[in-house]
Design a protein around this motif. Sequence first.
Motif, PDB file in Angstrom:
ATOM      1  N   ALA A 155      62.149  31.696  55.594  1.00  0.00           N
ATOM      2  CA  ALA A 155      62.737  31.112  54.387  1.00  0.00           C
ATOM      3  C   ALA A 155      61.799  30.172  53.638  1.00  0.00           C
ATOM      4  CB  ALA A 155      64.017  30.363  54.760  1.00  0.00           C
ATOM      5  N   GLY A 156      60.489  30.231  53.936  1.00  0.00           N
ATOM      6  CA  GLY A 156      59.570  29.257  53.360  1.00  0.00           C
ATOM      7  C   GLY A 156      59.543  29.236  51.847  1.00  0.00           C
ATOM      8  N   VAL A 157      59.412  30.397  51.231  1.00  0.00           N
ATOM      9  CA  VAL A 157      59.351  30.466  49.768  1.00  0.00           C
ATOM     10  C   VAL A 157      60.641  29.933  49.155  1.00  0.00           C
ATOM     11  CG1 VAL A 157      59.206  32.004  47.778  1.00  0.00           C
ATOM     12  CG2 VAL A 157      57.693  32.366  49.736  1.00  0.00           C
ATOM     13  N   GLY A 158      61.768  30.305  49.736  1.00  0.00           N
ATOM     14  CA  GLY A 158      63.044  29.827  49.227  1.00  0.00           C
ATOM     15  C   GLY A 158      63.174  28.316  49.330  1.00  0.00           C
ATOM     16  N   LEU A 159      62.668  27.735  50.412  1.00  0.00           N
ATOM     17  CA  LEU A 159      62.733  26.287  50.577  1.00  0.00           C
ATOM     18  C   LEU A 159      61.830  25.572  49.585  1.00  0.00           C
ATOM     19  CD1 LEU A 159      62.798  25.980  54.474  1.00  0.00           C
ATOM     20  CD2 LEU A 159      64.665  25.480  52.882  1.00  0.00           C
ATOM     21  N   VAL A 160      60.661  26.135  49.330  1.00  0.00           N
ATOM     22  CA  VAL A 160      59.766  25.543  48.327  1.00  0.00           C
ATOM     23  C   VAL A 160      60.435  25.552  46.960  1.00  0.00           C
ATOM     24  CG1 VAL A 160      57.618  25.879  47.044  1.00  0.00           C
ATOM     25  CG2 VAL A 160      57.613  26.038  49.531  1.00  0.00           C
ATOM     26  N   LEU A 161      61.002  26.691  46.593  1.00  0.00           N
ATOM     27  CA  LEU A 161      61.677  26.787  45.291  1.00  0.00           C
ATOM     28  C   LEU A 161      62.863  25.831  45.229  1.00  0.00           C
ATOM     29  CD1 LEU A 161      61.599  30.653  44.672  1.00  0.00           C
ATOM     30  CD2 LEU A 161      60.193  28.899  43.577  1.00  0.00           C
ATOM     31  N   PHE A 162      63.611  25.739  46.328  1.00  0.00           N
ATOM     32  CA  PHE A 162      64.740  24.808  46.338  1.00  0.00           C
ATOM     33  C   PHE A 162      64.271  23.379  46.126  1.00  0.00           C
ATOM     34  CE2 PHE A 162      67.244  21.664  48.590  1.00  0.00           C
ATOM     35  CZ  PHE A 162      68.470  21.807  47.950  1.00  0.00           C
ATOM     36  N   LEU A 163      63.224  22.964  46.846  1.00  0.00           N
ATOM     37  CA  LEU A 163      62.712  21.599  46.712  1.00  0.00           C
ATOM     38  C   LEU A 163      62.254  21.327  45.286  1.00  0.00           C
ATOM     39  CD1 LEU A 163      61.783  18.867  47.797  1.00  0.00           C
ATOM     40  CD2 LEU A 163      59.645  19.976  48.515  1.00  0.00           C
ATOM     41  N   LEU A 164      61.539  22.280  44.697  1.00  0.00           N
ATOM     42  CA  LEU A 164      61.065  22.095  43.330  1.00  0.00           C
ATOM     43  C   LEU A 164      62.231  21.909  42.363  1.00  0.00           C
ATOM     44  CD1 LEU A 164      58.210  24.773  43.200  1.00  0.00           C
ATOM     45  CD2 LEU A 164      57.943  22.290  43.327  1.00  0.00           C
ATOM     46  N   PHE A 165      63.230  22.788  42.484  1.00  0.00           N
ATOM     47  CA  PHE A 165      64.379  22.689  41.579  1.00  0.00           C
ATOM     48  C   PHE A 165      65.201  21.437  41.863  1.00  0.00           C
ATOM     49  CE2 PHE A 165      63.551  27.152  40.570  1.00  0.00           C
ATOM     50  CZ  PHE A 165      63.797  27.152  39.203  1.00  0.00           C
ATOM     51  N   LEU A 166      65.272  21.038  43.129  1.00  0.00           N
ATOM     52  CA  LEU A 166      65.992  19.816  43.470  1.00  0.00           C
ATOM     53  C   LEU A 166      65.389  18.624  42.726  1.00  0.00           C
ATOM     54  CD1 LEU A 166      68.183  18.607  45.506  1.00  0.00           C
ATOM     55  CD2 LEU A 166      66.197  17.975  46.904  1.00  0.00           C
ATOM     56  N   SER A 195      52.564  19.085  52.769  1.00  0.00           N
ATOM     57  CA  SER A 195      53.988  19.372  52.967  1.00  0.00           C
ATOM     58  C   SER A 195      54.402  20.653  52.270  1.00  0.00           C
ATOM     59  CB  SER A 195      54.836  18.200  52.458  1.00  0.00           C
ATOM     60  OG  SER A 195      54.596  17.039  53.208  1.00  0.00           O
ATOM     61  N   LEU A 196      53.957  20.832  51.038  1.00  0.00           N
ATOM     62  CA  LEU A 196      54.291  22.050  50.304  1.00  0.00           C
ATOM     63  C   LEU A 196      53.716  23.288  50.988  1.00  0.00           C
ATOM     64  CD1 LEU A 196      53.823  20.894  46.593  1.00  0.00           C
ATOM     65  CD2 LEU A 196      55.963  21.452  47.742  1.00  0.00           C
ATOM     66  N   VAL A 197      52.478  23.163  51.467  1.00  0.00           N
ATOM     67  CA  VAL A 197      51.839  24.297  52.134  1.00  0.00           C
ATOM     68  C   VAL A 197      52.571  24.635  53.433  1.00  0.00           C
ATOM     69  CG1 VAL A 197      49.724  25.092  53.259  1.00  0.00           C
ATOM     70  CG2 VAL A 197      49.589  23.822  51.104  1.00  0.00           C
ATOM     71  N   LEU A 242      52.465  34.428  45.362  1.00  0.00           N
ATOM     72  CA  LEU A 242      51.196  34.122  46.025  1.00  0.00           C
ATOM     73  C   LEU A 242      51.368  34.045  47.536  1.00  0.00           C
ATOM     74  CD1 LEU A 242      49.715  31.354  43.679  1.00  0.00           C
ATOM     75  CD2 LEU A 242      49.083  33.775  43.772  1.00  0.00           C
ATOM     76  N   ASP A 243      50.337  34.488  48.251  1.00  0.00           N
ATOM     77  CA  ASP A 243      50.349  34.298  49.687  1.00  0.00           C
ATOM     78  C   ASP A 243      50.022  32.839  49.997  1.00  0.00           C
ATOM     79  OD1 ASP A 243      47.628  34.044  49.229  1.00  0.00           O
ATOM     80  OD2 ASP A 243      47.074  35.901  50.253  1.00  0.00           O
ATOM     81  N   LEU A 244      49.959  32.512  51.280  1.00  0.00           N
ATOM     82  CA  LEU A 244      49.769  31.113  51.662  1.00  0.00           C
ATOM     83  C   LEU A 244      48.463  30.556  51.112  1.00  0.00           C
ATOM     84  CD1 LEU A 244      50.840  28.688  53.222  1.00  0.00           C
ATOM     85  CD2 LEU A 244      49.631  29.547  55.244  1.00  0.00           C
ATOM     86  N   TYR A 245      47.387  31.346  51.183  1.00  0.00           N
ATOM     87  CA  TYR A 245      46.095  30.871  50.681  1.00  0.00           C
ATOM     88  C   TYR A 245      46.161  30.632  49.174  1.00  0.00           C
ATOM     89  CZ  TYR A 245      41.178  30.863  49.340  1.00  0.00           C
ATOM     90  OH  TYR A 245      39.965  30.526  48.800  1.00  0.00           O
ATOM     91  N   GLY A 246      46.723  31.609  48.454  1.00  0.00           N
ATOM     92  CA  GLY A 246      46.819  31.465  47.001  1.00  0.00           C
ATOM     93  C   GLY A 246      47.694  30.293  46.605  1.00  0.00           C
ATOM     94  N   PHE A 247      48.805  30.097  47.333  1.00  0.00           N
ATOM     95  CA  PHE A 247      49.694  28.975  47.027  1.00  0.00           C
ATOM     96  C   PHE A 247      49.009  27.650  47.320  1.00  0.00           C
ATOM     97  CE2 PHE A 247      53.133  26.003  48.243  1.00  0.00           C
ATOM     98  CZ  PHE A 247      53.844  26.004  47.057  1.00  0.00           C
ATOM     99  N   THR A 248      48.218  27.607  48.378  1.00  0.00           N
ATOM    100  CA  THR A 248      47.480  26.385  48.706  1.00  0.00           C
ATOM    101  C   THR A 248      46.509  26.027  47.578  1.00  0.00           C
ATOM    102  OG1 THR A 248      47.616  26.892  51.076  1.00  0.00           O
ATOM    103  CG2 THR A 248      45.954  25.293  50.388  1.00  0.00           C
ATOM    104  N   VAL A 249      45.801  27.021  47.075  1.00  0.00           N
ATOM    105  CA  VAL A 249      44.859  26.781  45.980  1.00  0.00           C
ATOM    106  C   VAL A 249      45.599  26.380  44.708  1.00  0.00           C
ATOM    107  CG1 VAL A 249      43.129  27.844  44.475  1.00  0.00           C
ATOM    108  CG2 VAL A 249      43.119  28.335  46.936  1.00  0.00           C
TER     109      VAL A 249
END
Length: 276
Positions: free
Chosen positions: A139-150, A129-131, A24-31
């Motif tokens: 590296a935004g997508v990678g950081l989001v995935l890292f935080l989720l898995f963390l 924060s997630l947005v 998802l792009d930023l808008y889709g991820f925000t929603v």
Amino acid sequence: MQVKQRILTAAVLIPIVVLAATVLDLYGFTVFTGIFVCLGAWEWAAMSGFTHPVGRCLYVVMCPLIVAGCLYRADTFIPQLIVIGGVIWWLVPALILLYRFREGGANVLNSGLLKAGMGLVILVPAWLSLVLLHEQQPAGVGLVLFLLFLIWIADSSAFFSGRRWGRNKLSPGISPGKTWEGVYGAMSVTVLFAFAYAVIIKMQAIEILIFLVICLVSVAVSIIGDLTVSLIKRKAQLKDSGSLLPGHGGIMDRIDSLTAAGPIFLAGMWLLRGLQ
């Protein structure tokens, strides 16, 4: 049976969330993330004493309105200020609240409006924060995935190590099932995960050290978030915040740790980027 349901629900939910964060792009991820936040707000409204559907709906609408306003003024300091406000909440007032309850303050949080305000302080900075983390380049997508898995790894490690070795209760008056052994298990496994991630993306030695501290603090605060939501549920005489997720309870039961870790982790990454 509950453990099987927990694993099955996670097996279905995790790939959906990972796919959404990735494609998802930023808008889709925000929603997408907003859906979870709004469902959490619906549950929080009930825990705050809002019984009428209209009142609960009005409460839910406040979350996207505030976040939309922040994103509309993304060129100002307002979004960062909201995130920093979330950091301050978890590092000071939330700790004081838990301490007061532990020391016999059973009369804390008797006000429905106070609990409702707490919900906004918890949910809005977490969503924002997630947005903001997702939009960081490159590296935004990678950081989001890292935080989720963390957080997922920390929660699972605490759950299973607590079941296997748990002896010393962390906060029996708030959440009798949580133990210090579960905390140690979560910290041990997540620091290994964070170290592996830092090595894979080729951080420098000093960056790795700072990054590990950020991750450990994020996990520690995620436990505070878990306990805070548990306290609200206890005050509302509820075992779970809802029943939407089999084996997990409600949405707030699933995102409680993330709501606390999100602002802390993002602020830590701002700090790390500023030191580079």
